[in-house]
Enzyme design. Structure first.
Site, short mmCIF file in Angstrom:
data_model
loop_
_atom_site.label_atom_id
_atom_site.label_comp_id
_atom_site.label_asym_id
_atom_site.label_seq_id
_atom_site.Cartn_x
_atom_site.Cartn_y
_atom_site.Cartn_z
N ASP A 1 6.49 -7.22 15.55
CA ASP A 1 6.19 -6.16 14.58
C ASP A 1 6.28 -6.64 13.14
OD1 ASP A 1 5.75 -4.46 16.64
OD2 ASP A 1 7.30 -3.00 16.11
N LYS B 1 11.66 -1.97 29.92
CA LYS B 1 12.91 -1.21 30.05
C LYS B 1 13.44 -0.91 28.65
CE LYS B 1 17.67 -1.04 31.59
NZ LYS B 1 18.15 -0.41 30.36
N SER C 1 14.50 -5.22 28.44
CA SER C 1 15.60 -4.66 27.67
C SER C 1 15.85 -5.45 26.37
CB SER C 1 16.86 -4.61 28.55
OG SER C 1 17.90 -3.91 27.93
#
Length: 541
Positions: A295, A309, A284
């Site tokens: 990224d 999740k 999460s």
């Protein structure tokens, strides 16, 4: 009936305006069924329970993270994330039906009245809690209470013949998100976060600045085992590392328009070398932060693929204090990767788990990974070309499909884990042995090791201590296996030393000992030292 109608109304009202119109026929059908059962069934029924079961069954048809919690569960669930609770302020361990104080919280209510590490709480408000097989939950409910209320404790202290009596005034007790923050090497700091709660960003910034005062230039951020928490906490932490207007995460769902969350550019660690540690239990909010770091090529991710999740739940408060947590959207990393792993009929990697029970497949997915070899061999992990994505700055290839795949894989260490060791831990032998050792030697240890550094360098688990472990294991009817014992011995010694360090000092020192044998931590340090970090984030020519 009124409660049932209220629930339906609340659910409808909280759905966003752009959602499709509710199916009135379905709602009427539901109302009629509940009305008929309540008023016509041959026996009296518990209407509240019927409604709760209906809600639970409806949510079970959706996804693994849309859930219902009753009022008591909601209260317990929120405490760790809100950052505090009201109580007496002790870390404790239940040892043979007795509450043993591991440490009083620094400057907390218990420490202020003189309660010490090693004390045993045997009664609360004249009610015995020792030797009566009272549940831990029941004991905690007696110790906790409203701020400024008083509780009387009866204490047994080693070396003192008579019982001691204390009156403690309860107060707000902080629940910290940071387990540890220390200089793991010259110029390299280490911070471990166990959850993302209301105070996480504040704790992190404070720890970061203290480490920077000590000369920290590089940071190892440990999110292993961190199951997540508040979205805002993850966003606030990502802001500490990213440049202004860099996308951190976005959410999107059928009825929820895309929402973008950007860095403000006000962070305190936007340029130093950064390594993030994750494992299969990092979920999460941990994945949101890790995905943003990866990224934007801001740091290097080390460990094993995270849990996966990435569903956004909206809490829907019901009139009786209960709550529905309804999935309304998915989380996506800046490059567009969906964090959520599959929970439909593709949830299982292992073809042996057959049938239509997708929930079971989802729950067993981590076991699938182990059986599939993913936890041990990097070359057993295969991604379809459609799951390949390019990072934002350097156009490195990263992978979608659920969870965050690290840049450097570290296999799970199975070499020192045996059935014998698992039984020692499961039956409390390791904890009991440590507690007994500390009780006997606390004063000697404190006198001999004034500072943790001296303890860490010189203290060793001796044969007498190991003999105590063997004796306790025999008492717990754990069959001795010499081969397994010798195989697990280095791990047993490390755990014992770490637990002693925790009892004498705090969690910071516990992790300093444990990290000496944590393969992911050691791999992170190697990457910083041997030039691998620069090679990984080297711009393409």
């Amino acid at each position: 009936m009124k409660k049932f109608l209220s629930i339906i109304i609340v659910c409808i009202c909280t759905v966003m305006v752009q959602a499709q119109k509710p199916n009135n026929e379905a709602i009427r059908k539901l109302q009629m069924a509940e009305f008929a059962i309540t008023n016509l069934y041959v026996d009296k029924v518990d209407e509240d329970k019927l409604v709760e079961e209906a809600i639970i069954k409806m949510l079970a048809q959706l996804d693994p993270h849309s859930t219902y919690n009753n009022a008591e569960e909601v209260k317990k669930m929120n405490e760790p994330l809100q950052g505090n609770f009201e109580g007496i302020g002790v870390q404790f361990q239940m040892i043979e039906d007795t509450l043993l104080v591991i440490q009083p919280v620094s400057n907390g209510p218990s420490e202020k009245v003189g309660i010490l590490a090693g004390d045993r709480i045997v009664a609360v408000n004249d009610t015995a809690i020792a030797g009566v097989k009272m549940s831990t939950e029941d004991i905690m409910s007696r110790l906790r209470g409203p701020k400024d209320s008083e509780v009387k404790l009866t204490i047994v202290r080693r070396g003192v013949d008579d019982s001691l009596y204390f009156t403690v005034k309860r107060d707000k007790i902080p629940i910290l998100s940071l387990d540890a923050a220390y200089m793991i090497q010259p110029k390299t700091g280490y911070i471990r976060i166990n959850r993302f709660g209301a105070t996480t960003a504040e704790e992190f910034i404070s720890a970061l600045k203290e480490l920077q005062k000590k000369g920290m230039k590089d940071l190892v951020l440990d999110l292993q085992g961190n199951g997540g928490g508040y979205l805002n906490a993850a966003i606030d932490l990502a802001n500490e590392f990213l440049q202004q207007k860099e996308l951190i995460v976005y959410t999107e769902g059928r009825a929820a328009r895309r929402s973008d969350f950007f860095a403000k550019g006000t962070g305190n660690f936007k340029s130093g070398r950064l390594i993030v540690l994750v494992d299969e239990y990092s979920a999460s909010a941990s994945e949101i932060l890790t995905g943003a770091i990866q990224d934007w090529d801001r740091g290097v991710v080390v460990g094993r693929r995270s849990f996966g999740k990435g569903l956004v739940q909206r809490p829907i408060d019901l009139p009786d204090g209960s709550m529905i947590r309804l999935t309304i959207a998915r989380y996506y990393t800046p490059s567009g990767r969906c964090i959520q792993k599959p929970y439909d009929n593709t949830a299982s990697l292992d073809a042996r788990i057959k049938g239509d029970d997708n929930q079971e497949k989802y729950n067993l997915e981590l076991i699938d990974r182990f059986n599939h070899g993913e936890m041990i061999h990097a070359d057993s992990i295969h991604f379809a070309d459609s799951l390949k994505v390019q990072t934002k700055r350097l156009a490195r290839t990263v992978y979608g499909g659920g969870g965050i795949m690290p840049d450097y894989f570290v296999p799970i260490d199975t070499t020192q884990y045996t059935d014998y060791h698992r039984n020692l831990v499961a039956k409390g032998v390791v904890i009991k042995a440590t507690t007994g050792y500390i009780e006997k030697h606390r004063k000697d240890l404190k006198d001999k090791y004034k500072k943790f550094e001296s303890f860490n360098e010189k203290f060793e688990i001796d044969d007498n201590f190991l003999a105590d472990i063997r004796a306790l294991a025999d008492k717990e009817k754990i069959e001795f296996d010499e081969k397994q014992y010798n195989q697990s011995l280095p791990l047993i010694k490390t755990q014992l030393k770490a637990l002693i360090a925790r009892d004498l000092w705090d969690m910071n020192e516990y992790f300093q000992v444990m990290n000496s044998t944590n393969n992911s931590v050691q791999q992170a340090l190697k990457i910083l030292q041997d030039g691998t970090y620069e090679q990984t984030l080297k711009p393409k020519l």
